[in-house]
Design a protein around this motif. Structure first.
Motif, mmCIF file in Angstrom:
data_model
loop_
_atom_site.group_PDB
_atom_site.id
_atom_site.type_symbol
_atom_site.label_atom_id
_atom_site.label_comp_id
_atom_site.label_asym_id
_atom_site.label_seq_id
_atom_site.Cartn_x
_atom_site.Cartn_y
_atom_site.Cartn_z
ATOM 1 N N LEU A 160 -2.218 13.929 -4.803
ATOM 2 C CA LEU A 160 -2.163 12.825 -3.865
ATOM 3 C C LEU A 160 -2.780 11.596 -4.522
ATOM 4 O O LEU A 160 -3.908 11.646 -5.020
ATOM 5 N N THR A 161 -2.021 10.492 -4.527
ATOM 6 C CA THR A 161 -2.470 9.257 -5.170
ATOM 7 C C THR A 161 -2.322 8.094 -4.203
ATOM 8 O O THR A 161 -1.318 7.989 -3.495
ATOM 9 N N ARG A 162 -3.326 7.219 -4.198
ATOM 10 C CA ARG A 162 -3.358 6.060 -3.304
ATOM 11 C C ARG A 162 -3.310 4.770 -4.117
ATOM 12 O O ARG A 162 -4.044 4.610 -5.090
ATOM 13 N N ILE A 163 -2.446 3.848 -3.693
ATOM 14 C CA ILE A 163 -2.261 2.562 -4.365
ATOM 15 C C ILE A 163 -2.456 1.436 -3.363
ATOM 16 O O ILE A 163 -1.903 1.476 -2.259
ATOM 17 N N SER A 164 -3.212 0.424 -3.753
ATOM 18 C CA SER A 164 -3.306 -0.814 -2.986
ATOM 19 C C SER A 164 -3.020 -1.969 -3.939
ATOM 20 O O SER A 164 -3.543 -1.995 -5.057
ATOM 21 N N LEU A 165 -2.208 -2.933 -3.493
ATOM 22 C CA LEU A 165 -1.754 -4.004 -4.374
ATOM 23 C C LEU A 165 -1.749 -5.330 -3.622
ATOM 24 O O LEU A 165 -1.321 -5.401 -2.467
ATOM 25 N N HIS A 178 0.856 -1.186 0.000
ATOM 26 C CA HIS A 178 0.000 0.000 0.000
ATOM 27 C C HIS A 178 0.890 1.233 0.000
ATOM 28 O O HIS A 178 1.953 1.231 0.622
ATOM 29 N N ALA A 179 0.457 2.265 -0.693
ATOM 30 C CA ALA A 179 1.217 3.512 -0.698
ATOM 31 C C ALA A 179 0.278 4.685 -0.923
ATOM 32 O O ALA A 179 -0.693 4.580 -1.686
ATOM 33 N N VAL A 180 0.558 5.776 -0.249
ATOM 34 C CA VAL A 180 -0.113 7.050 -0.498
ATOM 35 C C VAL A 180 0.993 8.040 -0.831
ATOM 36 O O VAL A 180 1.861 8.316 0.000
ATOM 37 N N ILE A 181 0.965 8.535 -2.061
ATOM 38 C CA ILE A 181 2.080 9.327 -2.584
ATOM 39 C C ILE A 181 1.663 10.775 -2.813
ATOM 40 O O ILE A 181 0.797 11.057 -3.663
ATOM 41 N N PRO A 182 2.261 11.712 -2.088
ATOM 42 C CA PRO A 182 2.059 13.130 -2.395
ATOM 43 C C PRO A 182 3.096 13.599 -3.410
ATOM 44 O O PRO A 182 4.257 13.180 -3.360
ATOM 45 N N GLY A 203 3.773 5.301 -6.733
ATOM 46 C CA GLY A 203 2.952 4.594 -5.764
ATOM 47 C C GLY A 203 2.926 3.093 -6.016
ATOM 48 O O GLY A 203 3.030 2.293 -5.081
ATOM 49 N N VAL A 204 2.780 2.709 -7.277
ATOM 50 C CA VAL A 204 2.804 1.287 -7.606
ATOM 51 C C VAL A 204 4.168 0.693 -7.256
ATOM 52 O O VAL A 204 4.259 -0.426 -6.743
ATOM 53 N N ALA A 205 5.220 1.438 -7.501
ATOM 54 C CA ALA A 205 6.560 0.959 -7.164
ATOM 55 C C ALA A 205 6.693 0.693 -5.665
ATOM 56 O O ALA A 205 7.190 -0.355 -5.246
ATOM 57 N N ARG A 206 6.237 1.641 -4.845
ATOM 58 C CA ARG A 206 6.363 1.471 -3.398
ATOM 59 C C ARG A 206 5.483 0.335 -2.884
ATOM 60 O O ARG A 206 5.892 -0.432 -2.010
#
Length: 200
Positions: free
Chosen positions: A102-107, A93-97, A169-172
């Protein structure tokens, strides 16, 4: 070693990609699309996956085939390097500013591909690249990597920032998901003992 090389040769593209999941984030990228190269360099840097990717595509037509097929190649290489996915953390999971964005990723590295894409752009192009192609890249990547991937831009104004925050975000999130869990390094993280197919 969690390393894999994939070649994809069609009438539209010829692509070779290699990943080392336990790398340092080194990148050697050449797709013929400058903005895509930049995004894939971000993917490597922030996931700590060493990524080598060389593509020769039908750019005289448009960027669609090359963009989509690089997503397939990178995703397939990640999937092959993960093998049976034993020992991985599985979820990320990542929340990237990024400035105003601001973008949120869940994987979930579940081996069940699915993409939720909640990202909108206000410009049709970034550089020479159509912004609609970014969804195509992530769709191809999720499909071939075998990941359930939710990408949601919560807010933002600058289109460059929006798409770059998606890749970072996808990377993290991917970095978290593929990390080896030292408490279960020999076990597939599923109650079924295998990842893929129906819900686990």
């Amino acid at each position: 070693m969690r390393v894999a090389t994939v070649e994809r040769n069609t009438k539209e593209t010829r692509i070779t990609g290699r990943v080392d999941l336990d790398g340092t984030g080194a990148a050697e990228i050449s797709t013929g699309i400058g903005f895509l190269d930049h995004m894939l360099e971000q993917l490597a840097r922030h996931s700590l996956i060493d990524l080598s990717l060389h593509a020769d595509g039908d750019l005289h037509i448009d960027f669609h085939h090359t963009t989509e097929d690089t997503g397939y190649v990178v995703g397939e290489a990640v999937s092959r390097a993960l093998a049976d996915r034993a020992g991985i953390t599985r979820y990320g999971h990542a929340v990237i500013p990024m400035d105003e964005t601001l973008t949120r990723i869940s994987l979930d590295a579940s081996n069940r591909p699915y993409l939720i894409w909640k990202v909108s752009f206000t410009r049709p192009k970034l550089g020479e690249m159509d912004t609609e192609l970014f969804k195509e890249w992530f769709q191809a990547f999720a499909q071939s990597a075998g990941v359930t991937l939710h990408v949601e831009n919560i807010y933002g104004e600058n289109n460059h920032h929006i798409v770059e925050s998606c890749f970072k975000g996808v990377a993290r999130a991917l970095r978290q998901a593929i990390a080896i869990d030292p408490r279960k390094a020999d076990a597939v993280p599923s109650t079924k003992g295998v990842l893929g197919g129906s819900l686990a």
